[in-house]
Motif scaffolding. Structure first.
Motif, mmCIF file in Angstrom:
data_model
loop_
_atom_site.group_PDB
_atom_site.id
_atom_site.type_symbol
_atom_site.label_atom_id
_atom_site.label_comp_id
_atom_site.label_asym_id
_atom_site.label_seq_id
_atom_site.Cartn_x
_atom_site.Cartn_y
_atom_site.Cartn_z
ATOM 1 N N THR A 202 0.838 -1.140 -0.075
ATOM 2 C CA THR A 202 -0.091 -0.027 0.237
ATOM 3 C C THR A 202 0.778 1.275 -0.040
ATOM 4 O OG1 THR A 202 -0.138 -0.318 2.569
ATOM 5 C CG2 THR A 202 -1.933 -1.173 1.357
ATOM 6 N N ALA A 205 -0.819 4.850 0.884
ATOM 7 C CA ALA A 205 -1.176 4.784 2.444
ATOM 8 C C ALA A 205 0.231 4.931 3.118
ATOM 9 C CB ALA A 205 -1.947 3.597 2.918
ATOM 10 N N THR A 414 -7.120 5.595 2.555
ATOM 11 C CA THR A 414 -6.244 4.981 1.370
ATOM 12 C C THR A 414 -5.850 3.625 1.781
ATOM 13 O OG1 THR A 414 -4.367 6.227 2.137
ATOM 14 C CG2 THR A 414 -5.515 7.134 0.388
ATOM 15 N N GLU A 418 -6.454 0.512 -0.820
ATOM 16 C CA GLU A 418 -5.308 -0.314 -1.394
ATOM 17 C C GLU A 418 -5.232 -1.611 -0.758
ATOM 18 O OE1 GLU A 418 -1.629 2.446 -2.693
ATOM 19 O OE2 GLU A 418 -2.186 2.716 -0.455
#
Length: 629
Positions: A202, A205, A414, A418
């Motif tokens: 991710t 993030a 996020t 993700e």
């Protein structure tokens, strides 16, 4: 003593020597900019190297956790993943986490006590108080101690240790090279967030995590190296781990407006839960502090309680990423989800409070996901036609719990997207995390990430506002300062008398010769020093100065120059290359105060009542005109 006219810079400007020309200033600025960009490339290269190393450390950590887990619960030497929940040890399972706690306690006592704790708060403290310097020993002590703690049943995820290890590696690299403390902070954040990206895949993030919890700034020199490190970490995740979403779940559909409102309500309730969770975690930590035994034994006590809970609720043992996947699937029986939510929280809070080597992210996700699923089930029971989905409810609960407990708002949203690749979850996540964040902001002074360091007197920045000094130029605030300018042809006696009558506060002055040329600077201490000959000319005492600012320079640039040169005033250069005024630090403080008061003072610019009166008067005039006609 002075003849500067700041209102007519071109007509009465004072010529200056060629060494103070605008051309040289521009060349210096360009040279400084080039050096900064070159350093940025260097730091970015180091960040990529750190991230690449962190990827392999992450793979090694996962491998080591699996090894310790298989030895502890199954008596076999294998690197394959096997959940501790499937063990057949019976009552012996209680002892395993306690043994792990003893080992971690010994490592903390004879290795480094820095391996204990929540991970991210410790990194924040080093950034804020120790110029981002972390002991190099943490680079290998943290993953080993965490692998032992998690492998023997500790209810933590692998991401916490690797974030700490990556941060320690970045800090260590930063201490080996000749770089600034701010650049070392960037490397620390790059290593930490690269570890998160390597474990979860991710990168976006991870960048937001750096901004919200580690960097405390948003600028190209900080974001670019961190972003490159996160991209490298994500690439490592796809190479060394599975390429798909780390938390696969059923495809979600676009929710209705009613469902959106209910998901936001789940986020609101989760915000209150995150508040209680944080309070309980630190209550348990405070309780351990009161125990009449050495802190080395606390992880063993916590491990024993973890083992007891694990005997009755085996799924609370170990990493528990499979628990998150099962909760997000929406297929678990509600009774199982409730048990998982309660016992995972209890096990994690006690283990973390005992000071063992662990983290917060994966447990918060598990607890929040299970809590969201429970709330979703209750809503469906009361309102069968509400249109909500249990998987979506678990996802928003998972994200809202992290948003409320840590106030990492953008990271929470996020990360959930993700980690699951569910694009239709954006609006529910936004509503739920906003609601949870609101509860946390208004009702909780510190978060689970900042409470510990706040108790130590460490202030954590909580906003990223534009510097008002960067938005104002010198020419916008410069005022007439005839009392800051002295003549080089005056002697000490005349200067003393003039200063006593006109300026008894300033400490530094600009000195001009008879033709008005800039000679340099002189201080009040030099003029009033004991034993000096009263007939001494100021030209003989002037310190040559070449520090000037342009009217187009920002106040921030002026402040930085004042700090570097250790001066309180600066001559101001016009566009024509001549000095036409003096900038004092008092000018800067005054305008800063004015801007702060403007931001804090509420006032009305448009009065509706006044506008209605004007419209009424205008209407009456029109009526009178019509009557006359």
């Amino acid at each position: 003593m002075s003849n500067i006219d700041t209102n007519t810079p071109d007509s009465s400007a004072i010529p200056i020597s060629p060494t103070l020309s605008e051309l040289e200033n521009n060349e210096n600025e360009h040279g400084k900019s080039f050096v900064q960009k070159t350093r940025l490339l260097r730091i970015s290269g180091l960040a990529i190297i750190v991230a690449a190393a962190v990827c392999f450390i992450a793979r090694f950590l996962v491998w080591l956790i699996n090894i310790v887990t298989n030895i502890s619960f199954y008596g076999t030497i294998s690197a394959g993943f096997h959940s501790p929940s499937a063990n057949h040890l019976g009552l012996w399972v209680i002892v395993i986490p306690a043994i792990g706690g003893v080992i971690v306690g010994l490592m903390a006592l004879y290795g480094s006590a820095a391996i204990r704790g929540h991970v991210i708060p410790e990194a924040m403290e080093q950034i804020l108080t120790n110029k981002s310097r972390i002991k190099p020993s943490i680079t290998f002590l943290k993953p080993i101690s965490s692998a032992i703690a998690i492998g023997t049943g500790g209810p933590f995820g692998a991401e916490g240790p690797i974030i700490a290890t990556g941060g320690a590696l970045g800090s260590t690299i930063g201490q080996l090279f000749k770089i600034t403390s701010n650049e070392r902070k960037v490397l620390l954040a790059a290593g930490a967030t690269a570890g998160m990206a390597a474990i979860f895949g991710t990168p976006i993030a991870a960048v937001f995590l750096a901004i919200e919890l580690l960097l405390f700034e948003f600028s190209p020199k900080a974001i670019l190296p961190v972003a490159l490190a996160c991209i490298t970490g994500a690439a490592g995740h796809h190479v060394l781990f599975d390429a798909g979403p780390v938390f696969p779940m059923p495809e979600l559909k676009t929710p209705s407006n009613t469902a959106l409102a209910l998901y936001s309500a789940i986020g609101l309730v989760t915000g209150f839960l995150s508040l209680g969770l944080t309070k309980i975690v630190y209550f348990i930590e405070d309780s351990f502090e009161k125990l009449p035994i050495h802190w080395m034994w606390w992880p063993a006590i916590g491990g024993f309680i973890v083992g007891v809970i694990g005997y009755f609720a085996p799924h609370t043992l170990g990493v528990g990423y499979d628990n998150i996947i099962n909760v997000l699937s929406g297929t678990l029986a509600i009774a199982i989800v409730i048990r998982l939510c309660f016992f995972k929280f209890l096990s994690w809070a006690i283990a973390l409070g005992s000071g063992t080597s662990g983290g917060t992210l994966a447990p918060l996700l598990t607890i929040g996901g299970a809590g969201g699923a429970v709330l979703g089930a209750i809503i469906l029971r009361l309102f069968p036609n509400s249109g909500i989905n249990l998987s979506m409810a678990a996802l928003v609960g998972m994200s809202a719990m992290f948003a409320g407990a840590s106030r990492a708002y953008l990271t929470s949203i996020t990360f959930a997207m993700e980690a699951t690749l569910q694009s239709h979850a954006l609006l529910p996540l936004l509503g739920a995390c906003t609601a949870s964040y609101l509860v946390s902001f208004f009702l909780m002074e510190n978060t689970i990430m900042t409470e510990k360091i706040a108790r130590r007197g460490v202030f954590t920045p909580d906003s990223f506002e534009a510097d008002p000094l960067s938005k104002l130029t010198v020419e916008q605030v410069i005022a007439a300062h005839d009392t800051l300018v002295l003549s080089a042809e005056s002697n000490v006696r005349d200067a003393k008398e003039w200063l006593k009558a006109n300026n008894d506060k300033a400490h530094e002055f600009v000195v001009l010769n008879g033709e008005g040329d800039y000679m340099g600077m002189i201080s009040r201490n030099d003029i009033f020093i004991k034993g000096i000959n009263p007939d001494t000319l100021l030209s003989e005492m002037t310190t040559q100065g070449h520090s000037v600012v342009r009217g187009t320079d920002t106040l921030r640039q002026a402040v930085e120059l004042m700090a570097v040169q250790s001066v309180e005033i600066l001559p101001v250069l016009s566009a024509g290359g001549k000095i036409y005024g003096v900038l004092s630090y008092r000018d800067i403080l005054s305008v800063y105060k004015e801007r702060q008061e403007e931001n804090e003072h509420a006032h009305i610019h448009i009065s509706l009542k006044r506008r209605r009166l004007k419209m009424l008067i205008k209407g009456r005039k029109l009526v009178h005109v019509d009557d006359k006609e």
